[in-house]
Design a protein around this motif. Sequence first.
Motif, PDB file in Angstrom:
ATOM      1  N   HIS A  54       0.878  -1.272  -0.026  1.00 19.57           N
ATOM      2  CA  HIS A  54       0.121   0.118   0.037  1.00 19.57           C
ATOM      3  C   HIS A  54       0.939   1.125  -0.168  1.00 19.57           C
ATOM      4  N   ASP A  55       0.177   2.492  -0.180  1.00 16.48           N
ATOM      5  CA  ASP A  55       0.959   3.434  -0.250  1.00 16.48           C
ATOM      6  C   ASP A  55      -0.197   4.525   0.147  1.00 16.48           C
ATOM      7  N   LEU A  56       0.616   5.832   0.759  1.00 19.72           N
ATOM      8  CA  LEU A  56      -0.666   6.757   1.155  1.00 19.72           C
ATOM      9  C   LEU A  56      -0.118   7.985   0.465  1.00 19.72           C
ATOM     10  N   GLU A  57      -0.973   8.802  -0.194  1.00 24.62           N
ATOM     11  CA  GLU A  57      -0.851  10.045  -0.874  1.00 24.62           C
ATOM     12  C   GLU A  57      -1.916  10.888  -0.145  1.00 24.62           C
ATOM     13  N   VAL A  58      -1.371  12.226   0.332  1.00 24.85           N
ATOM     14  CA  VAL A  58      -2.322  13.194   0.744  1.00 24.85           C
ATOM     15  C   VAL A  58      -2.604  14.396  -0.040  1.00 24.85           C
ATOM     16  N   LEU A  59      -3.694  14.663  -0.416  1.00 24.95           N
ATOM     17  CA  LEU A  59      -4.092  15.597  -1.366  1.00 24.95           C
ATOM     18  C   LEU A  59      -5.087  16.642  -0.915  1.00 24.95           C
ATOM     19  N   ASP A  60      -4.804  17.897  -1.572  1.00 21.55           N
ATOM     20  CA  ASP A  60      -6.017  18.929  -1.206  1.00 21.55           C
ATOM     21  C   ASP A  60      -6.267  19.149  -2.854  1.00 21.55           C
ATOM     22  N   GLY A  61      -7.369  18.508  -3.260  1.00 19.22           N
ATOM     23  CA  GLY A  61      -8.047  18.698  -4.582  1.00 19.22           C
ATOM     24  C   GLY A  61      -7.124  17.641  -5.329  1.00 19.22           C
ATOM     25  N   LEU A 111       5.869  10.837   7.227  1.00 22.34           N
ATOM     26  CA  LEU A 111       5.484  12.134   6.089  1.00 22.34           C
ATOM     27  C   LEU A 111       5.328  13.480   7.022  1.00 22.34           C
ATOM     28  N   GLU A 112       6.132  14.557   6.797  1.00 25.11           N
ATOM     29  CA  GLU A 112       5.839  15.665   7.626  1.00 25.11           C
ATOM     30  C   GLU A 112       5.572  16.670   6.420  1.00 25.11           C
ATOM     31  N   ILE A 113       4.283  17.213   6.604  1.00 25.70           N
ATOM     32  CA  ILE A 113       3.516  18.200   5.488  1.00 25.70           C
ATOM     33  C   ILE A 113       3.133  19.314   6.369  1.00 25.70           C
ATOM     34  N   ASP A 114       2.732  20.363   5.572  1.00 30.26           N
ATOM     35  CA  ASP A 114       2.285  21.504   6.244  1.00 30.26           C
ATOM     36  C   ASP A 114       1.010  21.712   5.796  1.00 30.26           C
ATOM     37  N   LEU A 115      -0.109  21.741   6.816  1.00 28.48           N
ATOM     38  CA  LEU A 115      -1.435  21.960   6.191  1.00 28.48           C
ATOM     39  C   LEU A 115      -1.934  23.223   6.509  1.00 28.48           C
ATOM     40  N   SER A 116      -0.986  24.182   6.678  1.00 29.14           N
ATOM     41  CA  SER A 116      -1.615  25.742   6.830  1.00 29.14           C
ATOM     42  C   SER A 116      -2.611  26.207   5.728  1.00 29.14           C
ATOM     43  N   GLY A 117      -3.751  26.506   6.255  1.00 29.55           N
ATOM     44  CA  GLY A 117      -4.611  27.044   5.189  1.00 29.55           C
ATOM     45  C   GLY A 117      -5.478  26.106   4.511  1.00 29.55           C
ATOM     46  N   HIS A 118      -5.463  24.741   4.984  1.00 31.29           N
ATOM     47  CA  HIS A 118      -6.127  23.756   4.340  1.00 31.29           C
ATOM     48  C   HIS A 118      -7.441  23.285   5.324  1.00 31.29           C
ATOM     49  N   SER A 119      -8.720  23.169   4.938  1.00 25.82           N
ATOM     50  CA  SER A 119      -9.764  22.630   5.871  1.00 25.82           C
ATOM     51  C   SER A 119      -9.848  21.254   5.654  1.00 25.82           C
ATOM     52  N   GLU A 120      -9.633  20.670   4.813  1.00 28.21           N
ATOM     53  CA  GLU A 120      -9.547  19.210   4.539  1.00 28.21           C
ATOM     54  C   GLU A 120      -8.635  18.805   3.462  1.00 28.21           C
ATOM     55  N   VAL A 121      -8.253  17.397   3.738  1.00 29.21           N
ATOM     56  CA  VAL A 121      -7.504  16.643   2.734  1.00 29.21           C
ATOM     57  C   VAL A 121      -7.985  15.256   2.646  1.00 29.21           C
ATOM     58  N   THR A 122      -7.294  14.649   1.298  1.00 30.87           N
ATOM     59  CA  THR A 122      -7.781  13.454   1.063  1.00 30.87           C
ATOM     60  C   THR A 122      -6.638  12.561   1.238  1.00 30.87           C
ATOM     61  N   PHE A 123      -6.767  11.279   2.118  1.00 32.01           N
ATOM     62  CA  PHE A 123      -5.927  10.248   1.934  1.00 32.01           C
ATOM     63  C   PHE A 123      -6.285   9.311   1.130  1.00 32.01           C
ATOM     64  N   LEU A 124      -5.300   8.662   0.433  1.00 31.56           N
ATOM     65  CA  LEU A 124      -5.602   7.868  -0.879  1.00 31.56           C
ATOM     66  C   LEU A 124      -4.474   6.993  -1.215  1.00 31.56           C
ATOM     67  N   CYS A 125      -4.973   5.536  -1.567  1.00 29.81           N
ATOM     68  CA  CYS A 125      -3.842   4.750  -1.794  1.00 29.81           C
ATOM     69  C   CYS A 125      -3.910   4.744  -3.501  1.00 29.81           C
ATOM     70  N   THR A 126      -2.603   4.987  -4.089  1.00 32.51           N
ATOM     71  CA  THR A 126      -2.678   5.109  -5.374  1.00 32.51           C
ATOM     72  C   THR A 126      -2.362   3.623  -6.154  1.00 32.51           C
ATOM     73  N   LEU A 127      -2.270   2.631  -5.448  1.00 30.11           N
ATOM     74  CA  LEU A 127      -1.919   1.459  -6.081  1.00 30.11           C
ATOM     75  C   LEU A 127      -3.244   1.203  -6.816  1.00 30.11           C
ATOM     76  N   PRO A 128      -2.970   0.419  -8.200  1.00 33.51           N
ATOM     77  CA  PRO A 128      -3.833   0.076  -9.023  1.00 33.51           C
ATOM     78  C   PRO A 128      -5.173  -0.752  -8.461  1.00 33.51           C
ATOM     79  N   GLY A 129      -6.379  -0.371  -8.254  1.00 31.72           N
ATOM     80  CA  GLY A 129      -7.462  -0.884  -7.897  1.00 31.72           C
ATOM     81  C   GLY A 129      -7.688  -0.696  -6.513  1.00 31.72           C
ATOM     82  N   HIS A 130      -6.816  -0.191  -5.582  1.00 30.14           N
ATOM     83  CA  HIS A 130      -7.014   0.144  -4.222  1.00 30.14           C
ATOM     84  C   HIS A 130      -8.085   1.154  -3.804  1.00 30.14           C
ATOM     85  N   ARG A 131      -8.016   2.274  -4.347  1.00 26.27           N
ATOM     86  CA  ARG A 131      -9.075   3.588  -4.270  1.00 26.27           C
ATOM     87  C   ARG A 131     -10.480   2.555  -4.599  1.00 26.27           C
ATOM     88  N   ALA A 132     -10.626   2.169  -5.723  1.00 25.26           N
ATOM     89  CA  ALA A 132     -11.771   1.473  -5.939  1.00 25.26           C
ATOM     90  C   ALA A 132     -12.434   0.207  -4.792  1.00 25.26           C
TER      91      ALA A 132
END
Length: 147
Positions: A77-84, A102-123
């Motif tokens: 599995h993997d984890l991708e953190v997205l804003d849009g 992962l160290e990321i800056d969420l300043s100014g964000h109100s929601e993020v999406t966690f997603l596994c990008t490996l084929p078929g995992h999102r589905a």
Amino acid sequence: MSRSAMSRRVAVPLAVVVAALAAGGCSADPAPAPPPSGPPTADMRVGLVEWGFTMSASTLRAGPVRLTVTNAGSTAHDLEVLDGHTVLGKTASLSPGAGQTLEIDLSGHSEVTFLCTLPGHRAQGMVREVRVVPPRAVSSTQGATNT
């Protein structure tokens, strides 16, 4: 055995299977995230499992955050953190038992999406919206007193 008795023997188990599949949600649509509970955090543990995420908190605090990600599943599995469509952070593909921070800056964000990008995992349901709360909202709710 009569034909009607045999039909009932097949129809009842078939109905149970159909009902179980309907209740279990065969849909590719992810289940909605549970409502936030507990205080927002800047340090979250995220477990990657088949087919979703386990998290030590349900809400992140805006600003710098640390996500300690562990593959607790039995497949990569993997984890991708997205804003849009903007990628804020991404782990490598993690083997079972492996982890990455992962160290990321969420300043100014109100929601993020966690997603596994490996084929078929999102589905399969490995996508989740995570609420991000501004620091001033955190401090005003933690410092509130009833008089």
